[in-house]
Design an enzyme around this catalytic site. Structure first.
Site, short mmCIF file in Angstrom:
data_model
loop_
_atom_site.label_atom_id
_atom_site.label_comp_id
_atom_site.label_asym_id
_atom_site.label_seq_id
_atom_site.Cartn_x
_atom_site.Cartn_y
_atom_site.Cartn_z
N ASP A 342 4.46 -13.76 -3.04
CA ASP A 342 4.42 -12.74 -4.11
C ASP A 342 4.90 -13.31 -5.44
OD1 ASP A 342 3.70 -10.27 -5.05
OD2 ASP A 342 5.58 -9.28 -4.49
N LYS A 344 4.97 -14.13 -9.20
CA LYS A 344 4.46 -13.60 -10.46
C LYS A 344 5.67 -13.46 -11.39
CE LYS A 344 4.60 -8.89 -8.52
NZ LYS A 344 3.82 -7.68 -8.25
N ASN A 347 8.60 -11.10 -10.66
CA ASN A 347 9.52 -11.39 -9.56
C ASN A 347 10.41 -12.61 -9.85
OD1 ASN A 347 8.70 -9.23 -8.07
ND2 ASN A 347 7.28 -10.38 -6.78
N ASP A 360 12.61 -10.17 -4.70
CA ASP A 360 11.60 -9.37 -4.01
C ASP A 360 10.90 -10.17 -2.91
OD1 ASP A 360 9.82 -7.49 -3.11
OD2 ASP A 360 9.27 -6.79 -5.10
N THR A 379 -0.24 -9.99 -5.13
CA THR A 379 -0.78 -9.41 -6.36
C THR A 379 -2.18 -9.99 -6.58
OG1 THR A 379 1.45 -9.22 -7.26
CG2 THR A 379 -0.38 -9.17 -8.83
#
Length: 529
Positions: A342, A344, A347, A360, A379
């Site tokens: 995840d 990005k 985060n 996260d 995402t």
């Protein structure tokens, strides 16, 4: 898929086309969860064949695992492979390419130079040797499924000593690997770093420090963020004004509704064991009838996404520093067989010293050595092609997302963006070479991004021989002070202003929580929380 009848395709009430038997519809819905882009109406009586996403994904997973097991068994029968670790054999099996030859085709010609190794997966071949001073070829033997040839080419002896000819009316299929790919994969791929050897001692100390802390001992100060499952509050322990913490509050009802129970429990386990300067620390968890809570390290520098939004994009040096922080986090996680999934800017949090930490871990997962996972998550702009295509994925998917992050930090937008997730996925499947790079991205940065975003997971930098150190040694990082980064003596490119432990000025303002409390007590699955 249609067996009989016709249907009409329309969008917003406008007729688009008519589909007849043999055509398919809704094929993207079995790959990922997205809204329907058109309306399908039966124009006549219809008979259709249907498959749901879960069934399709189960079939893909079983097929992938079966193929992987078959290819790995082939490799174990080859002398030069038999002493390699299981996880290395699995990686090699992933890069084997199936090639078809018609009856009578010369697969290998005597005297030619080559760097390719073959395993027969279907059909049979004839082995012959050309006699000196005569055009005739002497028959030696026949090879069939599971047999192999050309193995010396992987070790550098690339002068072919015999002819290999397809000898099957239905043709011959071979699994093929070349010397360069083979050499990239043969290394101590599972080598675990030792610089974190004292982490268990430190984790035990932290766990002991917060062992007796209760939820009612925490005093909320402000809201740091609002997410899909709840809010993150800045809190202090009553009686201690020198420190602050982030308390993540998650609604059980929403977790159950979205079937994220396993992800939440995995997040708790992984973060609860981690002790890395580039990963946000989890100190303790709490729960009551309605909510789950995670007490974490507060990073008061704010989200990297907010800084990127305000600045538009970062220069090469700034991007290099933040990318290096992520590389260190991935080094820590991947050496423990943990895939993050995840990545990005949202985060990535800045601590008060300006260093970036991963937060996260809802999509993080611990994998068995050499194994893959088939869960579709992440995402849209950052999802790797093998995730979209349901081929199974592992830590190499994180290296893809690292390349996407570099591009976004340098330009302000990720390379793969569409009006909706479906369009984004289609752009991703066209590959990084279809993306136009702005001139502002340097040649070395472009080269690194393209090596991270290779379509074939086994070809990505970081996943090959040398592991993640190949990223650290890339030209784009020439002169970068990795030791200074690890020792936290390297000066960050952006120093956030944090006046004290309760300073929230680096975060957007959020209104107080006005949501009504969720219904019912949904405990049971969270016993270990």
């Amino acid at each position: 898929m249609f067996a009989e009848g016709k249907v009409e395709v329309s969008r917003d009430g406008k007729y688009l086309s008519t589909l007849a038997p043999g055509k398919v519809l809704g094929e993207l819905a079995i790959l990922y969860n997205c809204k329907r882009t058109a309306t399908i109406t039966a124009a006549t009586d219809c008979q259709l064949w249907a498959i749901d996403r879960q069934c399709f994904q189960t079939i893909m997973m079983r097929t992938g695992l079966s193929r992987q097991a078959e290819y790995t068994d082939f490799l174990k029968s080859v002398p030069i492979f038999k002493n390699l670790p299981e996880e290395t054999l699995i990686k090699i099996s992933d890069v084997l390419e199936e090639t078809f030859y018609n009856n009578g085709d010369y697969i290998i010609r005597q005297g030619a130079r080559g760097d390719t190794f073959f395993i027969i997966s279907r059909g049979q071949v004839r082995v012959t040797i050309k006699q000196p001073d005569t055009p005739e070829e002497k028959y030696i033997r026949t090879l069939s499924k599971g047999d192999f040839f050309g193995e010396k080419a992987l070790q550098g002896d690339d002068l072919r000593t015999a002819n290999i000819i397809a000898d099957d009316p239905e043709g011959v299929s071979c699994l093929v690997i070349d010397r360069e790919t083979f050499n990239q994969l043969i290394s101590s791929l599972d080598e675990i770093r030792t610089r974190y050897k004292d982490e268990l001692v430190e984790r035990r100390r932290l766990n002991e420090e917060f062992k007796d802390l209760r939820l009612q001992d925490l005093r909320p100060l402000a809201t740091l963020g609002v997410g899909g499952f709840g809010r993150v509050e800045l809190v202090q322990i009553v009686g201690d004004s020198t420190r602050s913490f982030a308390l993540k509050q998650m609604k059980k009802a929403q977790i159950v509704e979205t079937r994220q129970q396993q992800h939440i429990m995995s997040e708790k386990r992984i973060m609860g064991e981690a002790d890395c300067d580039f990963v946000v620390k989890l100190f303790k968890t709490f729960k009551d009838r309605k909510y789950l809570y995670m007490l974490m390290e507060a990073c008061l520098g704010g989200e990297l996404w907010t800084v990127l939004r305000d600045k538009g994009h970062f220069d090469d040096g700034t991007t290099r520093f933040y990318t290096a922080c992520v590389v260190e986090a991935f080094d820590y996680l991947h050496s423990r067989n943990i895939i993050y999934r995840d990545l990005k800017p949202e985060n990535l949090l800045l601590d008060s010293q300006g260093y970036v930490k991963l937060v996260d871990f809802g999509f993080a997962k611990r994998l068995d050595h050499g194994r893959k996972t088939w869960t579709f998550c992440g995402t849209p702009e950052y999802v790797a092609p093998e995730v979209i295509l349901n081929k199974g994925h592992d830590i190499s998917a994180d290296y893809w997302s690292l390349g996407v992050l570099m591009f976004e930090l340098l330009t302000g937008t990720p390379p793969f963006t569409g009006g909706d997730p479906m369009k984004t996925y289609n752009i991703i499947l066209k590959g990084i070479d279809a993306i136009e790079f702005p001139r502002s991205i340097t040649r070395n940065a472009t080269a690194l991004i393209k090596k991270l975003c290779r379509d074939n997971p086994a070809e990505r930098l970081g996943y090959q021989k040398g592991g993640i150190s190949e990223i650290q040694k890339h030209k784009w990082f020439d002169g970068f002070n990795w030791e200074g980064l690890r020792a936290r003596t390297l000066e960050p490119p952006i120093m956030p202003r944090v006046q004290n432990a309760t300073d929230t000025t680096n975060f957007d303002e959020y209104p107080p929580d006005s949501d009504p409390p969720p219904p019912d007590d949904l405990s049971g699955w969270d016993n270990d929380f």
